[in-house]
Each structure stands twice: as structure tokens, then as C-alpha cells.
Write an enzyme that holds these catalytic residues in place. Structure first.
Site, PDB file in Angstrom:
ATOM      1  N   ARG A 165       0.879  -1.182   0.000  1.00  0.00           N
ATOM      2  CA  ARG A 165       0.000   0.000   0.000  1.00  0.00           C
ATOM      3  C   ARG A 165       0.912   1.227   0.000  1.00  0.00           C
ATOM      4  O   ARG A 165       1.603   1.481   0.985  1.00  0.00           O
ATOM      5  CB  ARG A 165      -0.952  -0.005   1.206  1.00  0.00           C
ATOM      6  CG  ARG A 165      -2.005  -1.113   1.084  1.00  0.00           C
ATOM      7  CD  ARG A 165      -3.197  -0.889   1.971  1.00  0.00           C
ATOM      8  NE  ARG A 165      -4.039   0.177   1.507  1.00  0.00           N
ATOM      9  CZ  ARG A 165      -4.907   0.818   2.293  1.00  0.00           C
ATOM     10  NH1 ARG A 165      -5.002   0.506   3.572  1.00  0.00           N
ATOM     11  NH2 ARG A 165      -5.670   1.777   1.802  1.00  0.00           N
ATOM     12  N   ASP A 167      -1.833   9.641   6.627  1.00  0.00           N
ATOM     13  CA  ASP A 167      -1.054   8.543   6.039  1.00  0.00           C
ATOM     14  C   ASP A 167       0.350   8.979   5.663  1.00  0.00           C
ATOM     15  O   ASP A 167       1.274   8.173   5.634  1.00  0.00           O
ATOM     16  CB  ASP A 167      -1.781   7.976   4.821  1.00  0.00           C
ATOM     17  CG  ASP A 167      -2.912   7.092   5.301  1.00  0.00           C
ATOM     18  OD1 ASP A 167      -3.986   7.627   5.622  1.00  0.00           O
ATOM     19  OD2 ASP A 167      -2.686   5.878   5.405  1.00  0.00           O
ATOM     20  N   ASN A 208      -4.521  11.806   3.619  1.00  0.00           N
ATOM     21  CA  ASN A 208      -5.363  10.988   4.513  1.00  0.00           C
ATOM     22  C   ASN A 208      -6.522  10.451   3.678  1.00  0.00           C
ATOM     23  O   ASN A 208      -6.635  10.721   2.471  1.00  0.00           O
ATOM     24  CB  ASN A 208      -5.844  11.831   5.702  1.00  0.00           C
ATOM     25  CG  ASN A 208      -6.503  10.964   6.775  1.00  0.00           C
ATOM     26  OD1 ASN A 208      -5.931   9.959   7.213  1.00  0.00           O
ATOM     27  ND2 ASN A 208      -7.706  11.293   7.180  1.00  0.00           N
TER      28      ASN A 208
HETATM   29  O1  MRU Z   1      -7.314   2.946   3.806  1.00  0.00           O
HETATM   30  P1  MRU Z   1      -7.022   2.978   5.267  1.00  0.00           P
HETATM   31  O2  MRU Z   1      -8.125   2.454   6.119  1.00  0.00           O
HETATM   32  O3  MRU Z   1      -5.694   2.326   5.582  1.00  0.00           O
HETATM   33  O4  MRU Z   1      -6.878   4.520   5.574  1.00  0.00           O
HETATM   34  C1  MRU Z   1      -6.641   4.911   6.894  1.00  0.00           C
HETATM   35  C2  MRU Z   1      -6.609   6.375   7.079  1.00  0.00           C
HETATM   36  O5  MRU Z   1      -6.777   7.147   6.166  1.00  0.00           O
HETATM   37  C3  MRU Z   1      -6.284   6.853   8.455  1.00  0.00           C
HETATM   38  O6  MRU Z   1      -6.897   8.078   8.722  1.00  0.00           O
HETATM   39  C4  MRU Z   1      -4.762   7.034   8.576  1.00  0.00           C
HETATM   40  O7  MRU Z   1      -4.081   5.890   8.139  1.00  0.00           O
HETATM   41  C5  MRU Z   1      -4.355   7.349   9.956  1.00  0.00           C
HETATM   42  S1  MRU Z   1      -4.566   5.983  11.016  1.00  0.00           S
HETATM   43  C6  MRU Z   1      -4.045   6.363  12.576  1.00  0.00           C
END
Ligand code: MRU
Length: 351
Positions: free
Chosen positions: A90, A236, A246
Site C-alpha cells: 500500500r 497517512d 489521509n
Molecule cells: O485505507 P485505510 O483504512 O488504511 O486509511 C486509513 C486512514 O486514512 C487513516 O486516517 C490514517 O491511516 C491514519 S490511522 C491512525
């Protein structure tokens, strides 16, 4: 309240709470092959930037163990190949690359493959403990931004499930609540994967914090009518200038919050800050399978025969961000100097 533990290392296996099954089933996956971990990351059985960092570290430890047993004479080149696979699973969250690169440096210094694999496991465990401790500190710093009687809006899931434990944005909310501040939480559904409706809701109910679920497109109305007094989200990847990637929809929230003079905060550990990129323009945005948008609960809801795009993240320009809450303190503009100070440990500019 029993602590939520999304990632556990036990009996020489990596145990992951399968987040695709929550809240209906609590199923723990037991993984022994790093390729299984890469698949679990891609399928979002584990997700959230800090959780991806810790999981990637354990994937490296598993890969090192496998290579030390199967092909020790090619240990380093094979481990580097595995590292690339793990990082690519990812691409937007920087935490996986951050963790993998830190581990590769350790391995370069250790010639014996079994010893190197033990070293990586110990480091992965230390990263897991550090993440929980950082979130708790972040929570204490951020809690002072919430006031009695406020309502706060959050998006996606930035709770214990998205980290090694405790959470970032939801950790701030938890710390404020546990500190005695009384407020209301609104959280979005977070289409298409429903991290808000499934995961944030599950955590808030477990914590006993009053919360209201809204569809993503209701957030504009809440902000316009001042039903919420601040927005807190996770991140992220944060570029050196504070631009923040994010979950998709975060940018819209930030713009509408600014339009209505409502403070917009980001809560993230320093491991999410990527000083190697100057701005959010350089953050890779993951595009996921269109089927996630076309279906609801496994049932096709979109008409057949159309184009679908599924960008999973967006970037919020730093000018919309009122503060970035880290484990080292609350950082404000100018982010380009203050973030670097926090990440490199000089701390100047943290207020
Ligand atoms: O696609 P995801 O569920 O991995 O995305 C997560 C997010 O966007 C969260 O807000 C981010 O990773 C912060 S988690 C503490």
C-alpha cells in the site's frame, strides 16, 4: 475496558485481527509467511498508517526467518526483494517504508542470517511498543484542544485498530474523554470501505463515548450549521511543508471547515512525517479496485457498464491545517521549519 490489540506476536506467529470482518465477527488471522502478510495488507485486513508500519516490520522479521532457513547464502538480496514487496503493498502510508528502511539498516550491520532475523523481530516488537506509547503521549497533547460541550468530527478510522494500539485522532478523543472532558463525537461512514461505520463506531461503543454516525456527504451540513466545533483526522503521510495525505474525503472536510471557521487538526506520530518530500504533490495516491465502489456488502449496487475510479486518499494543503498533533507536542505553522524540528528532535517551534 479491554484494550483493542490489532497486532499480536505470539507463538512465533503474527496474529492480526481481521478488520474486513469487524464489527460482526472478531476473527484473528495467524500468519507465518511474509507473503501472507503482504496479502493481508493489500486486502485491508490490517490498515491505518501506523498499523501498516508495525505490520510491515513483522513482515520483514518473518521474511528474514524464512530466508535464513531456506536460502541463507542469498540472505541480503532476497530480503531486499521482500522489502520492496512489503513497501509496495500500500503505497500512500509512509509508515511501512519508514519501518522497512529502518530494519534494512540494522540487517546490513549483521552478517549472520539467524541472528539478523532475531534482531529484526526484536526491533519490530520495540516499534510496536513505541507506537502505543507515542499514541498515548499524542493523546495527552491533543486532549487540550477539546472543550466541554464541544462536538468533534472525525473521518475514517484513526483509532486503536489503525495503530499498534490506542489510536491517533481517536486517541486524542479518548485521552480527552478519560481526562474528564465531556463532548459529542460525530464520525463519517467513510465510503467505500466503511472504516467509520464499521471500525470507528465499534471502538467508540467499546469506549463508551457518545457518538453519532453520518454519511460522508452530511459533513458539510454539520460544519455549516456549526454542529461541530472542530475536526480531527489521522494521516497517512505528511510532507515537509505540512501537506497531509489521509483518507479520501479529508480534503473536502478541511476546505468546508475553513469556509466555516472551524479548526481542522491532524493527529499523527512523527513516523508519518516524510521530510524527504517537500510537498503533498509528491505523495503517491493509491487507487483501489473499482469493485469496492460498485458494491455494498458484497452486492453490486452500481449500474453495469460504467467507468469507476476509486482513489483511496487525498492531500489536504497545509494552509487548511490548524495544528498537527504529534507525540512530541502540537505543531503549528510554519510547518516547514516546525515539523523538521520535531522529527529531528530539536523541538524548536513546538507549542
Ligand atoms: O485505507 P485505510 O483504512 O488504511 O486509511 C486509513 C486512514 O486514512 C487513516 O486516517 C490514517 O491511516 C491514519 S490511522 C491512525
Amino acid at each position: 475496558m479491554a484494550e483493542i490489540q490489532p497486532i499480536v506476536w505470539a507463538s512465533n506467529k503474527l496474529m492480526l485481527l481481521d478488520q474486513t470482518k469487524l464489527p460482526r465477527q472478531e476473527i484473528v488471522l495467524e500468519l507465518t509467511d511474509y507473503r501472507q502478510v503482504v496479502a493481508a495488507i493489500r486486502e485491508m485486513r490490517v490498515r491505518g498508517a501506523p498499523a501498516l508500519g508495525v505490520t510491515a516490520a513483522y513482515a520483514m522479521a518473518l521474511a528474514a526467518r524464512q530466508i535464513a532457513e531456506e536460502d541463507p547464502s542469498h540472505f541480503l538480496p532476497l530480503l531486499k526483494e521482500a522489502a520492496e514487496e512489503i513497501k509496495a503493498a500500500r503505497p500512500t502510508a509512509v509508515n511501512a517504508s519508514w519501518a522497512v528502511d529502518r530494519l534494512l539498516v540494522l540487517v546490513e550491520a549483521e552478517a549472520d542470517p539467524p541472528a539478523a532475523s532475531q534482531r529484526l523481530l526484536a526491533e519490530a516488537q520495540a516499534m510496536q511498543e513505541d507506537d502505543v506509547a507515542a499514541n498515548r503521549r499524542m493523546g495527552q497533547h491533543g486532549a487540550r484542544l477539546l472543550r466541554d460541550g464541544d462536538a468533534v468530527l472525525t473521518h475514517c478510522n484513526a483509532g486503536a485498530l489503525a495503530t499498534a494500539g490506542y489510536g491517533t485522532a481517536l486517541g486524542v478523543i479518548r485521552a480527552a474523554w478519560e481526562g474528564g472532558t465531556r463532548f459529542q463525537v460525530y464520525h463519517t461512514e467513510t465510503r467505500p470501505f466503511l472504516q467509520g461505520a464499521r471500525l470507528t463506531a465499534w471502538e467508540l461503543v467499546k469506549m463508551g463515548i457518545p457518538a453519532t454516525l453520518v454519511v460522508d456527504s452530511a459533513a458539510g451540513l454539520l460544519l455549516k450549521e456549526h454542529s461541530v466545533q472542530c475536526v480531527i483526522v489521522g494521516a497517512d503521510r505528511i510532507a515537509a511543508n505540512g501537506d497531509t495525505a489521509n483518507k479520501i474525503g479529508t480534503y473536502t472536510l478541511a476546505v468546508v471547515a475553513r469556509e466555516n471557521d472551524i479548526p481542522f487538526y491532524v493527529a499523527a506520530p512523527t513516523s508519518t512525517v516524510d521530510l524527504s518530500i517537500a510537498s503533498g504533490e509528491q505523495i503517491p495516491i493509491e487507487e483501489r479496485d473499482p469493485s469496492e465502489v460498485a458494491q455494498l456488502g458484497g452486492v453490486r449496487t452500481a449500474a453495469e457498464g460504467l467507468e469507476i475510479r476509486n482513489p483511496s486518499f487525498d492531500v489536504t494543503p497545509h494552509r487548511y491545517i490548524g495544528a498537527i498533533i504529534t507525540e512530541e507536542g502540537i505543531v503549528r505553522e510554519p510547518y516547514s521549519t516546525n515539523l523538521a524540528a520535531v522529527v529531528t528532535g530539536t523541538h524548536a517551534g513546538v507549542r
